[in-house]
Motif scaffolding. Structure first.
Motif, short mmCIF file in Angstrom:
data_model
loop_
_atom_site.label_atom_id
_atom_site.label_comp_id
_atom_site.label_asym_id
_atom_site.label_seq_id
_atom_site.Cartn_x
_atom_site.Cartn_y
_atom_site.Cartn_z
N ASP A 1 -2.16 20.19 38.81
CA ASP A 1 -1.78 18.84 38.38
C ASP A 1 -0.84 18.97 37.18
O ASP A 1 -0.56 20.07 36.70
CB ASP A 1 -3.02 18.04 37.99
CG ASP A 1 -2.84 16.54 38.21
OD1 ASP A 1 -1.67 16.11 38.23
OD2 ASP A 1 -3.84 15.83 38.37
N THR A 2 -0.34 17.85 36.69
CA THR A 2 0.52 17.87 35.51
C THR A 2 -0.30 18.20 34.27
O THR A 2 -1.53 18.02 34.26
CB THR A 2 1.22 16.53 35.32
OG1 THR A 2 0.24 15.51 35.08
CG2 THR A 2 2.04 16.15 36.55
N ASP B 1 7.04 7.72 40.18
CA ASP B 1 5.60 7.92 40.19
C ASP B 1 5.20 9.13 41.01
O ASP B 1 4.03 9.48 41.08
CB ASP B 1 4.91 6.66 40.72
CG ASP B 1 5.07 5.48 39.78
OD1 ASP B 1 5.06 4.36 40.27
OD2 ASP B 1 5.21 5.72 38.56
N ARG B 2 6.12 9.76 41.70
CA ARG B 2 5.78 10.87 42.57
C ARG B 2 5.36 12.08 41.75
O ARG B 2 6.05 12.51 40.84
CB ARG B 2 6.99 11.21 43.44
CG ARG B 2 6.71 12.33 44.43
CD ARG B 2 7.92 12.57 45.31
NE ARG B 2 7.72 13.68 46.19
CZ ARG B 2 7.98 14.94 45.88
NH1 ARG B 2 8.46 15.22 44.69
NH2 ARG B 2 7.79 15.91 46.74
N ASN B 3 4.21 12.63 42.10
CA ASN B 3 3.68 13.80 41.42
C ASN B 3 3.63 14.96 42.41
O ASN B 3 2.73 15.03 43.25
CB ASN B 3 2.29 13.50 40.87
CG ASN B 3 1.73 14.67 40.07
OD1 ASN B 3 2.32 15.74 39.99
ND2 ASN B 3 0.58 14.45 39.45
N PRO B 4 4.61 15.88 42.36
CA PRO B 4 4.65 16.97 43.35
C PRO B 4 3.46 17.91 43.24
O PRO B 4 3.16 18.64 44.19
CB PRO B 4 5.96 17.68 43.03
CG PRO B 4 6.24 17.37 41.60
CD PRO B 4 5.70 15.98 41.38
N SER C 1 -2.36 8.86 44.77
CA SER C 1 -1.23 8.51 43.91
C SER C 1 -0.99 9.65 42.95
O SER C 1 -1.52 10.74 43.11
CB SER C 1 -1.52 7.21 43.14
OG SER C 1 -2.56 7.42 42.21
N SER C 2 -0.18 9.37 41.92
CA SER C 2 0.15 10.40 40.94
C SER C 2 -1.03 10.76 40.06
O SER C 2 -1.00 11.76 39.37
CB SER C 2 1.33 9.93 40.08
OG SER C 2 0.99 8.73 39.40
N SER D 1 7.87 18.59 30.82
CA SER D 1 7.38 18.18 32.13
C SER D 1 7.29 16.68 32.24
O SER D 1 7.51 16.10 33.31
CB SER D 1 6.02 18.82 32.39
OG SER D 1 5.03 18.24 31.55
N GLU D 2 6.97 16.01 31.11
CA GLU D 2 6.90 14.55 31.15
C GLU D 2 8.25 13.94 31.42
O GLU D 2 8.39 12.98 32.18
CB GLU D 2 6.37 14.02 29.79
CG GLU D 2 4.87 14.21 29.64
CD GLU D 2 4.12 13.52 30.77
OE1 GLU D 2 4.16 12.28 30.85
OE2 GLU D 2 3.54 14.22 31.61
N VAL D 3 9.29 14.52 30.79
CA VAL D 3 10.63 14.00 31.04
C VAL D 3 11.00 14.15 32.50
O VAL D 3 11.56 13.25 33.14
CB VAL D 3 11.66 14.74 30.15
CG1 VAL D 3 13.07 14.34 30.51
CG2 VAL D 3 11.39 14.44 28.68
N LEU D 4 10.64 15.32 33.06
CA LEU D 4 10.96 15.54 34.47
C LEU D 4 10.18 14.60 35.37
O LEU D 4 10.71 14.05 36.33
CB LEU D 4 10.64 17.01 34.83
CG LEU D 4 11.57 18.06 34.22
CD1 LEU D 4 11.01 19.45 34.48
CD2 LEU D 4 12.97 17.93 34.76
N SER D 5 8.89 14.39 35.05
CA SER D 5 8.09 13.52 35.90
C SER D 5 8.55 12.09 35.83
O SER D 5 8.53 11.36 36.81
CB SER D 5 6.61 13.62 35.51
OG SER D 5 6.43 13.18 34.18
#
Length: 792
Positions: A65-66, A25-28, A540-541, A16-20
């Motif tokens: 959240d992530t 900075d966008r956190n869906p 923000s993210s 998930s970190e790689v994808l983020s």
């Protein structure tokens, strides 16, 4: 939670970190819709997880959240709902050859069960290998209108050769034969009774077969000798117009699997031979036939029974039926018809077109070449994909670079190629029945396929009925269902704990309480209104950074920065609704100005040495003075001697300072640089060390008044005297002079000898006597002559 589960969650977190990181900075996960439920959260993005902890929301943290933010927010790993993809190969027989059709395996695996998380691609490896001696069923479908008479005769002669060539490719080969003319309806054929019986009599004067739509002359049979015999026995027929009823014949030959004899496991091939065009859907209206073709088998006694009742099939119907039954078609047509059938083959999967000689004499080579052309390419196709699912293929084929493709060419029997099938569920269907579906992936022209049983993970474990608590006391005394750490309110209730009643009056009044005066949007568009109070959302993210204020009108993270910190950091000030509130002793828009003059004072208590003004903790010197505290000027003594020991002890561990003195009196480091450079507030110094080498360094002062020392990396040392080189040079010089004098002596001696020899040679040449006789020698005999005989 087991160690294995923890490892899986950690791996998922890294992914998930790689994808983020790839999305900036966008956190869906912070989307408002993602906070509604755990199912909505996990469907938002592959890096999103849901915290079910009861205390998590009380601490003003967002549940969706992530993984990283949850860890930072101290949500226990056991409380994070983070479903993982799962792949189970149910049927995974290895690819292999086989003498029997049921023994050959060309695609691996054969059945896979996959749990797919929404918006997270999952790859499934697929292997394809063309098996040797794979069964081949070849059905020859021929136009037997009168113009194909000579073609029929040649086909009968070449029947055994076709079987021989195909048997060389596979030992398991069957051959069949069918023919077609056209619909027995005017204006396609003459309906005059006499011509219906013998349509060729008026043209050629010979008897021929009555017209028909399609007739199966010989079902697929291993005894290929029957083929030539049956072709000879079959007579040609006749019709009126140019286009033939070939589409009717193709539809029946493909749809009637039992009558034609197609085997369940085989390479099905249909050779379509004609010298004319074809009728298609809509042409039947000319003969009064308006019922569309139904694509169903209508065969009795080997004859198509609905030819006069059903319209011709469309190109789309033909293409669909051929794809469904996995039949490869070879259009063997004459030169003048080649362009139209070549265009037709572009719309029909696993088909090709070959040019037929006028008498079909090249049919054997045409079948062999086009068979190899069809089988040299593997093309994967999907079935029953449906909405919200995407399937993509990746392969290196026989190269080194992976590319997005579902086809590989230049294949040979026995070769293996690997594909990666990437499955992505783009959304969860509203109908729960569609959460489980079955997709098929098969190579074009083959019956074998990979079956994928997909289970879409459209809800979390905590949302299942057995994990819910209906009418929970945690939801304002039973006004909702407690699931996944939050309340799902009953009808006419809302709020975090279902504490609000949702009738028309109270909902409108509570909404007004959330709208700031002179505004129209509740909560300034930065949050949601719950029971007349604004619940501010994140900005923000980082889910910890919320908007603030009664109406979420304040942004406490948008103030000016100093030293890369908001308002200079907590020591200098804090951000309050977009403006910096500075602590005592600081001022400025970013609290950058330090009001104290301590940094401007010298050891003697002088402010900027009385040669400047202190502003915001920094000296602004008069024109002729420089330095942090205005201590330098052209006539002022520098501090090079004071800092030289620091350079020695920090850089070379030498000099008058011990290690303790160095730590007490000197800066913590001396920076190295290729070459020292002069500039405003910079003083260049030099020192000579024990090795008589010069070390160049500079000193200056930073914004905090601390001294900064920089040293030139390389020392400048005097060059040492090379005694050996000097002695060697002197000795070499003496020897060289001696050799030179000896050479001159030798040259003079040579010149002298040369001259003496030349003189000797000259005297010898000038001698009067013969060099071969002794001048004092006299012979022992004398000779006298008688004068008497002197005249004789």
């Amino acid at each position: 939670m087991t160690l294995c589960t923890l490892l899986l969650l950690s791996l998922a977190f890294l992914c998930s970190e790689v994808l983020s990181q790839g999305s900036g900075d966008r956190n869906p996960c912070l989307a408002a819709s993602a906070q509604d439920s755990c199912a909505a959260c996990i469907a938002t993005g592959p890096q999103c997880g849901w915290c079910v902890s009861e205390k998590y929301e009380q601490e003003n943290r967002l549940r969706c959240d992530t993984f990283e933010n949850h860890a930072r927010g101290k949500c226990d790993t056991n409380d994070i709902q983070y479903p993982q993809d799962e792949l189970l190969k149910i049927d995974n027989r290895a690819v292999q050859d086989g003498d029997k059709p049921e023994d050959a395996v060309q695609i691996q695996p054969q059945k896979v069960r996959v749990n797919v998380r929404p918006n997270k691609p999952i790859r499934i490896p697929l292997i394809f290998r063309q098996a040797e001696n794979y069964p081949v069923d070849l059905y020859y479908l021929m136009d037997l209108s009168n113009s194909m008479e000579d073609d029929k005769e040649n086909l009968a002669e070449l029947g055994n050769l076709i079987a021989e060539k195909m048997s060389a490719i596979t030992k398991n080969f069957r051959l069949g034969f069918g023919s077609f003319v056209d619909k027995v309806v005017s204006p396609y054929v003459s309906t005059v009774p006499r011509k219906l019986k013998e349509p060729c009599r008026m043209v050629t004067g010979e008897a021929c077969e009555a017209p028909y739509g399609f007739k199966n002359q010989l079902s697929l049979d291993l005894e290929t000798a029957k083929f030539a015999k049956k072709v000879r026995e079959t007579r040609v027929s006749g019709n009126l117009d140019g286009p033939e009823g070939g589409f009717d014949a193709i539809m029946q030959a493909v749809a009637c699997e039992g009558e034609i004899g197609w085997r369940p496991i085989s390479r099905r091939m249909l050779v379509f031979s004609t010298d004319d065009g074809f009728h298609y859907a809509g042409d039947g209206k000319l003969g009064g036939i308006v019922r569309p073709n139904d694509g169903v088998c209508h065969m009795e006694g080997g004859l198509y029974t609905e030819s006069s009742n059903l319209d011709y099939p469309s190109v789309s119907q033909i293409a669909t039926k051929i794809k469904e039954k996995a039949v490869s078609v070879i259009f063997a047509v004459t030169k003048d018809q080649f362009p139209i059938y070549e265009k037709l083959s572009q719309y029909i999967e696993s088909s090709t077109t070959g040019e037929l000689a006028n008498d079909s004499s090249n049919i054997v080579k045409l079948i062999q070449d086009n068979y190899e052309k069809i089988t040299s390419k593997v093309s994967l196709r999907t079935q029953n994909v449906g909405d919200n699912i995407t399937v993509e293929f990746y392969s290196r084929c026989f190269g080194t670079e992976e590319k997005k493709t579902s086809e590989c060419s230049n294949m040979k029997i026995g070769q293996t190629v690997t594909f990666d099938v990437e499955i992505t569920a783009t959304a969860c269907p509203a109908d729960r029945k569609e959460w489980r579906r079955q997709i098929s992936i098969k190579p074009a022209g083959y019956q074998e396929k990979l079956v994928l049983d997909l289970d879409l993970m459209c809800e979390c474990e905590c949302e299942k009925p057995e994990n819910e608590v209906p009418n929970s006391e945690l939801c304002s005394g039973g006004n909702g269902t407690y699931e996944c750490g939050k309340c799902t309110c009953n009808p006419k209730r809302y709020g975090k704990y279902c504490e609000c009643e949702a009738d028309d009056v109270t909902s409108k009044e509570s909404l007004k309480e959330c709208i700031m005066p002179n505004a129209t949007v509740p909560c300034s568009g930065r949050g949601s209104c719950e029971c007349g109070k604004c619940k501010c959302s994140t900005r923000s993210s980082d889910s910890a950074k919320l908007f603030s204020g009664k109406y979420c009108e304040c942004d406490d993270y948008s103030c000016n920065h100093y030293n890369e910190l908001i308002c200079g950091g907590p020591e200098r000030g804090v951000c309050d609704c977009g403006q910096c509130k500075c602590n005592p002793g600081y001022s400025g828009s970013s609290c950058e100005c330090e009001l104290s003059q301590d940094k401007c004072k010298t050891e003697d208590g002088l402010v900027c040495n009385n040669h400047g003004t202190c502003k915001c903790g920094k000296c602004y010197c008069e024109s002729q003075y420089t330095g942090f505290k205005c201590e330098q000027c052209p006539a002022c003594p520098d501090k090079c001697p004071d800092y030289a020991p620091c350079v020695q002890c920090r850089s070379f561990q030498s000099g008058p300072y011990s290690a303790d003195e160095c730590d007490l009196k000197c800066p913590r480091e001396v920076r190295e640089q290729p070459k020292v450079e002069d500039g405003p507030g910079i003083q260049i110094c030099q020192l000579k060390d024990e090795e008589e080498c010069w070390v160049y360094f500079t000193y200056e002062y930073d914004q905090e008044g601390e001294v900064v020392l920089k040293r030139q990396k390389a020392k400048v040392c005097p060059e040492a005297v090379n005694v050996l080189a000097i002695v060697g040079g002197v000795v070499g010089g003496i020897v060289a002079v001696g050799l030179f004098l000896l050479l001159i002596w030798k040259l003079l001696t040579f010149i002298h000898d040369t001259r003496e020899f030349a003189k000797f040679e000259a005297e010898r040449q000038n001698a009067k006597w013969d060099t071969g006789e002794n001048p004092i020698y006299k012979q022992a005999t004398s000779t006298f002559k008688n004068p008497t005989y002197s005249g004789q």
